[in-house]
Design an enzyme around this catalytic site. Structure first.
Site, mmCIF file in Angstrom:
data_model
loop_
_atom_site.group_PDB
_atom_site.id
_atom_site.type_symbol
_atom_site.label_atom_id
_atom_site.label_comp_id
_atom_site.label_asym_id
_atom_site.label_seq_id
_atom_site.Cartn_x
_atom_site.Cartn_y
_atom_site.Cartn_z
ATOM 1 N N LYS A 43 -14.509 -10.250 -18.651
ATOM 2 C CA LYS A 43 -15.752 -10.669 -19.289
ATOM 3 C C LYS A 43 -16.665 -9.462 -19.534
ATOM 4 O O LYS A 43 -17.185 -9.269 -20.625
ATOM 5 C CB LYS A 43 -16.455 -11.690 -18.396
ATOM 6 C CG LYS A 43 -17.516 -12.464 -19.118
ATOM 7 C CD LYS A 43 -18.107 -13.536 -18.219
ATOM 8 C CE LYS A 43 -17.147 -14.675 -17.976
ATOM 9 N NZ LYS A 43 -17.570 -15.586 -16.917
ATOM 10 N N ARG A 112 -22.732 -14.209 -13.433
ATOM 11 C CA ARG A 112 -21.393 -14.791 -13.541
ATOM 12 C C ARG A 112 -20.336 -13.853 -13.005
ATOM 13 O O ARG A 112 -20.467 -12.638 -13.095
ATOM 14 C CB ARG A 112 -21.014 -15.022 -15.010
ATOM 15 C CG ARG A 112 -21.863 -15.970 -15.765
ATOM 16 C CD ARG A 112 -21.465 -15.853 -17.239
ATOM 17 N NE ARG A 112 -22.520 -16.310 -18.099
ATOM 18 C CZ ARG A 112 -22.548 -17.508 -18.681
ATOM 19 N NH1 ARG A 112 -21.563 -18.351 -18.493
ATOM 20 N NH2 ARG A 112 -23.534 -17.855 -19.448
ATOM 21 N N GLY A 121 -13.015 -21.263 -14.633
ATOM 22 C CA GLY A 121 -13.668 -22.212 -13.730
ATOM 23 C C GLY A 121 -13.388 -22.002 -12.260
ATOM 24 O O GLY A 121 -13.773 -22.814 -11.429
ATOM 25 N N MET A 123 -14.252 -19.365 -10.266
ATOM 26 C CA MET A 123 -15.304 -18.747 -9.459
ATOM 27 C C MET A 123 -16.664 -19.267 -9.927
ATOM 28 O O MET A 123 -16.742 -20.117 -10.789
ATOM 29 C CB MET A 123 -15.188 -17.240 -9.556
ATOM 30 C CG MET A 123 -13.965 -16.742 -8.801
ATOM 31 S SD MET A 123 -13.854 -14.977 -8.781
ATOM 32 C CE MET A 123 -13.555 -14.600 -10.469
ATOM 33 N N ARG A 356 -12.448 -13.791 -25.542
ATOM 34 C CA ARG A 356 -11.258 -13.324 -24.820
ATOM 35 C C ARG A 356 -10.031 -13.866 -25.529
ATOM 36 O O ARG A 356 -10.146 -14.789 -26.352
ATOM 37 C CB ARG A 356 -11.284 -13.806 -23.369
ATOM 38 C CG ARG A 356 -11.323 -15.293 -23.277
ATOM 39 C CD ARG A 356 -11.556 -15.776 -21.870
ATOM 40 N NE ARG A 356 -11.762 -17.219 -21.915
ATOM 41 C CZ ARG A 356 -12.215 -17.936 -20.916
ATOM 42 N NH1 ARG A 356 -12.530 -17.385 -19.789
ATOM 43 N NH2 ARG A 356 -12.364 -19.236 -21.033
ATOM 44 N N HIS A 477 -11.925 -28.475 -18.393
ATOM 45 C CA HIS A 477 -11.034 -27.894 -17.390
ATOM 46 C C HIS A 477 -9.617 -28.461 -17.501
ATOM 47 O O HIS A 477 -8.631 -27.732 -17.561
ATOM 48 C CB HIS A 477 -11.619 -28.170 -15.993
ATOM 49 C CG HIS A 477 -10.763 -27.658 -14.891
ATOM 50 N ND1 HIS A 477 -9.895 -28.463 -14.195
ATOM 51 C CD2 HIS A 477 -10.619 -26.425 -14.385
ATOM 52 C CE1 HIS A 477 -9.268 -27.745 -13.295
ATOM 53 N NE2 HIS A 477 -9.692 -26.496 -13.386
ATOM 54 N N GLU A 793 26.186 -15.528 -1.178
ATOM 55 C CA GLU A 793 25.151 -16.454 -0.705
ATOM 56 C C GLU A 793 24.769 -16.211 0.746
ATOM 57 O O GLU A 793 23.941 -16.911 1.307
ATOM 58 C CB GLU A 793 25.647 -17.894 -0.821
ATOM 59 C CG GLU A 793 26.061 -18.279 -2.220
ATOM 60 C CD GLU A 793 26.519 -19.713 -2.282
ATOM 61 O OE1 GLU A 793 25.688 -20.580 -2.583
ATOM 62 O OE2 GLU A 793 27.703 -19.967 -2.012
ATOM 63 N N SER A 812 28.565 -13.863 -8.248
ATOM 64 C CA SER A 812 27.399 -14.587 -8.757
ATOM 65 C C SER A 812 26.496 -14.856 -7.555
ATOM 66 O O SER A 812 26.942 -15.431 -6.557
ATOM 67 C CB SER A 812 27.832 -15.901 -9.412
ATOM 68 O OG SER A 812 26.681 -16.603 -9.827
ATOM 69 N N ASN A 816 19.824 -19.518 -3.928
ATOM 70 C CA ASN A 816 19.249 -20.632 -3.153
ATOM 71 C C ASN A 816 19.700 -20.489 -1.697
ATOM 72 O O ASN A 816 18.888 -20.484 -0.768
ATOM 73 C CB ASN A 816 19.728 -21.982 -3.685
ATOM 74 C CG ASN A 816 19.386 -22.180 -5.141
ATOM 75 O OD1 ASN A 816 18.433 -21.574 -5.638
ATOM 76 N ND2 ASN A 816 20.140 -23.009 -5.831
ATOM 77 N N ASP A 817 21.014 -20.347 -1.527
ATOM 78 C CA ASP A 817 21.519 -20.193 -0.162
ATOM 79 C C ASP A 817 21.191 -18.820 0.393
ATOM 80 O O ASP A 817 20.919 -18.677 1.582
ATOM 81 C CB ASP A 817 23.033 -20.434 -0.130
ATOM 82 C CG ASP A 817 23.348 -21.919 -0.054
ATOM 83 O OD1 ASP A 817 22.694 -22.603 0.752
ATOM 84 O OD2 ASP A 817 24.214 -22.393 -0.813
ATOM 85 N N TYR A 899 24.346 -11.147 -16.263
ATOM 86 C CA TYR A 899 23.770 -12.383 -16.785
ATOM 87 C C TYR A 899 22.935 -13.109 -15.736
ATOM 88 O O TYR A 899 23.063 -12.851 -14.545
ATOM 89 C CB TYR A 899 24.862 -13.323 -17.316
ATOM 90 C CG TYR A 899 25.751 -13.915 -16.243
ATOM 91 C CD1 TYR A 899 25.400 -15.097 -15.593
ATOM 92 C CD2 TYR A 899 26.951 -13.295 -15.879
ATOM 93 C CE1 TYR A 899 26.198 -15.641 -14.605
ATOM 94 C CE2 TYR A 899 27.760 -13.834 -14.898
ATOM 95 C CZ TYR A 899 27.381 -14.999 -14.256
ATOM 96 O OH TYR A 899 28.171 -15.530 -13.281
HETATM 97 C C1 PEP Z 1 22.860 -21.217 -4.575
HETATM 98 O O1 PEP Z 1 23.026 -21.326 -3.379
HETATM 99 O O2 PEP Z 1 22.027 -20.438 -5.081
HETATM 100 C C2 PEP Z 1 23.627 -22.049 -5.508
HETATM 101 C C3 PEP Z 1 23.490 -21.889 -6.809
HETATM 102 O O3 PEP Z 1 24.390 -23.020 -4.993
HETATM 103 P P1 PEP Z 1 23.847 -24.441 -4.481
HETATM 104 O O4 PEP Z 1 22.434 -24.558 -4.902
HETATM 105 O O5 PEP Z 1 24.728 -25.449 -5.107
HETATM 106 O O6 PEP Z 1 24.035 -24.310 -3.029
HETATM 107 MG MG MG Z 2 24.847 -22.318 -2.688
#
Ligand code: PEP
Ligand code: MG
Length: 931
Positions: A43, A112, A121, A123, A356, A477, A793, A812, A816-817, A899
Site C-alpha cells: 500500500k 492503516r 481485511g 489487519m 494494487r 470479504h 516410500e 517413484s 504420502n508414505d 515427472y
Molecule cells: C504414497 O505413499 O505417496 C503413494 C502414492 O501411495 P499411497 O498413497 O497409495 O500409499
Molecule cells: Mg504409499
C-alpha cells in the site's frame, strides 16, 4: 497487552539513527517509490508511486516495516521513529494548512496497515483519527454538517475501541442497535446528530468500563496508540492464518500508512467506491466496480450496505466518472496488470486511495494474461507467470447441471461473486463448517451460509465447498477471498434472511435449516434448494486455456502424469494433458461389488491352492481394467503398482469390547470373573460392575482409537509372503498389454513395487514380474516393452537407493508414505495433532499437502542422486499428493525429477507450476512463481 516477541536471530540488527523509518508523500512528490514494497508495504509503495505519477492522492506518510520488526522485538518504538514521525506529521500539517485534531479546520488522518503482500481485511485500520470532543465541533462547523461530524467521531471511538483498546465490537454494536431501536430507525443513516451524540457518550462509557481508561482526547496520543496497534495486528490470529494459507513469511512485518482523511460521507455529492480495470470474474475488458454515495470506504468493503454498479456514477457525476476512467486506464498501462483500486469523492473532487494488482478468478487470470499480450501490454513470458497454478483448477471444476435446476427451487439471486457450482449441506458458522466437512477422503460438501463473512471465518471458508452471504457486494470479504480460493460464492443475496442464532434461513416463505442441501451458482448468483447435480466445465473456457498453455508449454522440461486407476479417469487425465499414468493403484480396482467378494475369498483362503483359485477369478477382471487403461493412454507410459494395502482393510473390523458387551448377558460367573480381573488391570474404577465399566471403556477406546498407520502387512511384503498375488497381477498386466498391442495400441507398462526397503525385496518381486512377462510373451507369441521399478516410500529406501537402483529401472516417490514414515505421523490420524501444530507455528504447513522440502525433500534429493549414480538413466517421478501442489512441483523440477504425477483435476495446475519453474530457470527469474 501482550507483545509478541520474535526470535532474536530473525530480527535485523536495529539500524542506527541514519535509518529512514518514515517516508512522506504528497504535493506531487514522494520520498519512496513503487518498488519499495519490502520496506513500505504494497500500500505504501503504491501511494508513493501514485503520488509520483501525479494522481490525486491524499498526502501522508508511511512508517516502514523495520519499525514493526523492532516493535515486535522490543515491544516499543524507538525515539528515532518517534522523531521522524513527528517531523513527517509537521510536514503533512504544513502541506494541508491544518493541525492534527485541532483548530477550526482540524486535520484528520487514517491509520492503516500495509504489508509486502496484500492481506485483504486481515489487519486493522483506524479512520477519522484526530477527532475529540473539541475537534468534532470544529468539523461540524466547517462542513456545516453536525450529523456527519458526530458520525465520524462515533466511528473513531468504535474502531479505536475495538482495534487499539481491544474491546469486543459487540459492546459498541449493542449500544448502536439499542439507539436505532429507540429511535425506530431502520438504517444507520436515519439517526440524527443528537442521537449520534448520545451514542458517543455511551461509547465513551463502554471504553471506560472495558479499557479502564478514558478515550484519549490528545490527537498525538491517539496516533501513537493506533500506530502500535497496527504493528500488533500483524500478529493477530486471522493474519497468521492468512499468511499460513498463502505462504507468506511471518517475519516480514507490516508498514503503517498515515494519510489525510478525505470524506465520502459529506452528503450526496460525496461517495466512495472500489473498482477493477477489468472484470475480476470473467476477465472481460470492462470498467468494473461499485460505489456508495454518502459513505466511507469501510461501508463498501465490509459489505454492510450493498453498493451500486459503477456505471451509475456516470449519470450522477459524469466528470468524476470520466476522470476516474482516464486515471484507471493510465494505471493499468503503468502497472501492466489489472488494477484493483479504491477511490473517494469529497464534494465532487476525486481522490485515489489505493491501487494494487487485482485478485482474479482462474478464468479471468488466463483471459487477462492472453489479452494483455495481444494488446501489447506484456510479453508472453510475463503472461505465463500471471495465473497462479492453483487457479487452473477452475477450468476443471464442476458447474451446476441446468437440467437438474427447477425454477421453483431457485430461492434467491445474489451476486455472482466467484464462479463454479457448489452443492452441499448448510452450516451457519465457520466452526460448524469445519466440523461438518471433516477431513481427507471422508470430507463432506458443506455450504457456509453467513449474513456476511469476516476474516475470522477463514478456516470455515477453507473447509466449505461454497459460500453464501446475504449482504455485501462483489468486493466484499466473501467475494474477494473465495475468488482467490477458486471456490464458488454467491454474495449479497438480500432476499435471504440469515438467522445464525436459530441456525436457519428464511426465504420466500420457506425455512431451511442446518444440514439441508443447497446449491450455489457462483457464475449467475442463483441459490437453489436441494442436492442439484453438477456437470464439468465449459469447453469454450478450455479453448482459452489451451491457447495459453500453447505459449506456456515450451518452457516445461518436466513431464506431468496423472494418478488414475480406472479407464474413465485415465481418459479425463489425457484430456487435461497428462503424459501418462504415474500411479495406478490396483487395490482400487478391487472395490467393485463383484470383485470384492473374490478379493475377500482370496484373503480368507488358508491354503495356496484356495488362494490361487480366488486369484484365478480375479485375473480376467483385472486384465479388463488394464486393457481399458492402456487404451486410454495409447502412446504413453502407464505405471501399475502391485497390490499395496493391508489386507484387513477388505474385512469387517472386529472390536473385542463390542463383542464382550454384546455377549455379557450370556456369560457365566467364571467368564465374568475372568473379565473383571482383566479390566481391573486397566485401572478402571468400579471394574466389578461390568455393565457400567464396559461402555465407559468402549467410549474411551473409541476416542483414542487410531486407524492402522499402514506400516504392517502391506506393500511388497504382501507380494513376498503371497507371491501368487504378484504373479496374477503381472499376468493380467502383460496379457492385457499384449492384447492391446495387437490392436495397434502403443503400450508401455511400468510395473511398480510398493514400499520396498531393501534391494532384496525389489529383486524378489522383479524376478516374479520378469518371469511372468517371459511366460506371457511366449504363450502369446508377442512381446511389449516394459520396465520394473519401485516406489521410494521409506527412509531406508532413500538411504539405500543406490543399491535398490541395481534392480529398479525407475523410482517413484510415494511422498504420502515417505512423509508419514519420515515424520512418524500416521497419515490417517495426523489431524488430531496438525491444527495445534499449525496454530502454534510449530510447523508452517501440512506436510501431507505441501512437500516438506527441508526434511522429506532431502530424502527425495538424496535418493535421486544415489539412484542415478548407479543407473545414470534412472527415470524418477513422484506420485504422492504433492505431485499436484505448485511449490512441491517446483521443488521436483529443481532436483531434476523426470515427472510429477497427480490427480487428473490437478494436471493443469502441475503443468503450469512446471512451466513456471522451467521458465524461471530459462529466463533467470529469481524465485520462480510470482505472488
Ligand atoms: C504414497 O505413499 O505417496 C503413494 C502414492 O501411495 P499411497 O498413497 O497409495 O500409499
Ligand atoms: Mg504409499
Amino acid at each position: 497487552m501482550a507483545t509478541i516477541t520474535l526470535p532474536e536471530a530473525e530480527v535485523r540488527e536495529s539500524k542506527n539513527s541514519k535509518t529512514k523509518y518514515v517516508y512522506s508523500f504528497g504535493g506531487g512528490k514522494a520520498d519512496g517509490h513503487g518498488k519499495m514494497k519490502e520496506d513500505l508495504g504494497g500500500k505504501g509503495a503504491g501511494l508513493a508511486e501514485m503520488t509520483n505519477a501525479g494522481l490525486p492522492v491524499p498526502p501522508g506518510f508511511t512508517i516502514q516495516t523495520e519499525a514493526c520488526r523492532e516493535y515486535m522485538k522490543s515491544g516499543a518504538t524507538s525515539k528515532e521513529v518517534e522523531r521522524q514521525m513527528d517531523e513527517a506529521l509537521a510536514k503533512l500539517e504544513a502541506l494541508q494548512g491544518q493541525k492534527l485534531g485541532s483548530g477550526e479546520n482540524p486535520l484528520l488522518v487514517s491509520v492503516r496497515s500495509g504489508a509486502k503482500f496484500s492481506m485483504p481485511g486481515m489487519m486493522d485500520t483506524i479512520l477519522n483519527l484526530g477527532l475529540n470532543d473539541k475537534s468534532v465541533e470544529a468539523l461540524a462547523k466547517r462542513t456545516n454538517n453536525p450529523r456527519f461530524a458526530a458520525d465520524s467521531y462515533r466511528r473513531l471511538i468504535q474502531m479505536f475501541g475495538n482495534v487499539v483498546l481491544e474491546i469486543d465490537k459487540v459492546e459498541f454494536e449493542e449500544v448502536f442497535d439499542a439507539k436505532k431501536k429507540q429511535r425506530k430507525a431502520r438504517l444507520d443513516t436515519e439517526l440524527d446528530a443528537k442521537a449520534l451524540k448520545e451514542v458517543i457518550e455511551e461509547y465513551k462509557k463502554v471504553v471506560k468500563k472495558h479499557a479502564k481508561r478514558e478515550f484519549p482526547q490528545d490527537p498525538h496520543e491517539q496516533l501513537v496508540m493506533a500506530r502500535d496497534a497496527v504493528f500488533r495486528s500483524w500478529q493477530n490470529e486471522r493474519a497468521k492464518t492468512y499468511r499460513r494459507l498463502n505462504n507468506i513469511d511471518d517475519m516480514l512485518g507490516t508498514a503503517v500508512n498515515v494519510q489525510a482523511m478525505v470524506f465520502g460521507n459529506l452528503g450526496d455529492t460525496s461517495g466512495t467506491g472500489v473498482g477493477f480495470t477489468r472484470n475480476p470474474s470473467t476477465g472481460a475488458k470492462e470498467f468494473y466496480g461499485e460505489f456508495l454515495l454518502n459513505a466511507q470506504g469501510e461501508d463498501v468493503v465490509s459489505g454492510v450496505r450493498t453498493p451500486v454498479e459503477i456505471g451509475e456514477l456516470e449519470k450522477i457525476m459524469p466528470d468524476v466518472f470520466n476522470q476516474l476512467r482516464e486515471i484507471t486506464t493510465r494505471l493499468e498501462k503503468h502497472y501492466k496488470d489489472m488494477q484493483d483500486f479504491e477511490f473517494t469523492i469529497q464534494d465532487r473532487k476525486l481522490y485515489m486511495l489505493q491501487t494494487r494488482n487485482g485478485k482474479r478468478a482462474g478464468l479471468a487470470a488466463v483471459r487477462i494474461a492472453i489479452e494483455m499480450v495481444e494488446e501489447g501490454l506484456i510479453t508472453k513470458e510475463e503472461a505465463i507467470f500471471r495465473p497462479e497454478p492453483d487457479q487452473l483448477v477452475y477450468f476443471v471444476v464442476p458447474r451446476l447441471d441446468e437440467k437438474d435446476v427447477k425454477i421453483e427451487n431457485v430461492l434467491a439471486k445474489g451476486l455472482p461473486a466467484s464462479p463454479g457450482g457448489a452443492v452441499g449441506q448448510i452450516a451457519f458458522t465457520a466452526e460448524d463448517a469445519v466440523k461438518m466437512a471433516g477431513h481427507g477422503s471422508e470430507k463432506k460438501p458443506v455450504i457456509l451460509v453467513r449474513a456476511e463473512t469476516s476474516p475470522e471465518d477463514i478456516e470455515g471458508m477453507v473447509s466449505a465447498a461454497g459460500i453464501l452471504t446475504s449482504r455485501g457486494g462483489m468486493t466484499s470479504h466473501a467475494a474477494v477471498v473465495t475468488r482467490g480460493m477458486g471456490k464458488s460464492c454467491v454474495a449479497g443475496a438480500q432476499e435471504i434472511d440469515v438467522d445464525e442464532k436459530k441456525r436457519e434461513i428464511r426465504v420466500k416463505g420457506q425455512v431451511l435449516r442446518e444440514g439441508d442441501w443447497i446449491a450455489l451458482d457462483g457464475s449467475t448468483g442463483r441459490v437453489i434448494k436441494g442436492q442439484v447435480k453438477t456437470v464439468p466445465p465449459d469447453p469454450n473456457d478450455m479453448k482459452l486455456l489451451d491457447k495459453f498453455m500453447t505459449w506456456a508449454e515450451p518452457y516445461r522440461t518436466m513431464k506431468v502424469r496423472a494418478n488414475a486407476d480406472i479407464p474413465r479417469d485415465a481418459l479425463n487425465a489425457r484430456k487435461f494433458g497428462a503424459e501418462g499414468i504415474g500411479l495406478c493403484r490396483t487395490e482400487h480396482m478391487f472395490f467393485g461389488e463383484e470383485k470384492i467378494s473374490h478379493m475377500r475369498a482370496m484373503i480368507l483362503a488358508d491354503t495356496e491352492d484356495a488362494r490361487r483359485a480366488a486369484l484365478k477369478k480375479l485375473l480376467p477382471m483385472q486384465r479388463k481394467d488394464f486393457d481399458g487403461v492402456f487404451r486410454a493412454m495409447n502412446g504413453f507410459p502407464v505405471t501399475i503398482r502391485t497390490l499395496d494395502p493391508p489386507l484387513h482393510e477388505f474385512l469387517p473390523p472386529r472390536e473385542e469390547l463390542m463383542v464382550n458387551l454384546a455377549t455379557l448377558q450370556y456369560m457365566d460367573a467364571k467368564q465374568k470373573k475372568a473379565l473383571v480381573a482383566k479390566y481391573r488391570d486397566y485401572g478402571v474404577k468400579g471394574a466389578g460392575d461390568l455393565k457400567k465399566v464396559l461402555p465407559v471403556l468402549l467410549k474411551r477406546v473409541e476416542q483414542l482409537h487410531e486407524v492402522n498407520p499402514m506400516l504392517g502387512h502391506r506393500g511388497c511384503r504382501l507380494g513376498i509372503t503371497y507371491p501368487e498375488i504378484t504373479e496374477m497381477q503381472a499376468r493380467a498386466i502383460f496379457e492385457a498389454a499384449v492384447a492391446v498391442a495387437k490392436d495397434g495400441v502403443k503400450v508401455y507398462p511400468e510395473v511398480m513395487i510398493p514400499l520396498t526397503a531393501t534391494v532384496n525385496e525389489m529383486a524378489n518381486q522383479a524376478a516374479i514380474v520378469n518371469r511372468v512377462a517371459k511366460e506371457v510373451f511366449k504363450e502369446k507369441g508377442r512381446t511389449v516393452e516394459y520396465m520394473v521399478g519401485t516406489m521410494i516410500e521409506l527412509p531406508r529406501a532413500a538411504l539405500v537407493a543406490g543399491e535398490i537402483a541395481k534392480e529398479a529401472e525407475f523410482f517413484s516417490f510415494g511422498t504420502n508414505d515417505l512423509t508419514q514414515t519420515t515424520w512418524g505421523f500416521s497419515r490417517d490420524d495426523v489431524n488430531k495433532i496438525l491444527p495445534t501444530y499449525l496454530k502454534e507455528g510449530i510447523i508452517k504447513q501440512d506436510p501431507f499437502a505441501v512437500l516438506d522440502q527441508e526434511g522429506v525433500g532431502q530424502l527425495v534429493k538424496m535418493a535421486t542422486e544415489r539412484g542415478r549414480k548407479t543407473r545414470s538413466d534412472l527415470k524418477v517421478g513422484i506420485c504422492g499428493e504433492h505431485g499436484g501442489e505448485p511449490s512441491s512441483v517446483e521443488f521436483c523440477h529443481r532436483v531434476g525429477l523426470n515427472y510429477v504425477s497427480c490427480s487428473p483435476f490437478r494436471v493443469f495446475t502441475a503443468r503450469l507450476a512446471a512451466v513456471q519453474a522451467g521458465a524461471a530457470d530459462k529466463l533467470k527469474i529469481e524465485g520462480g512463481r510470482t505472488k
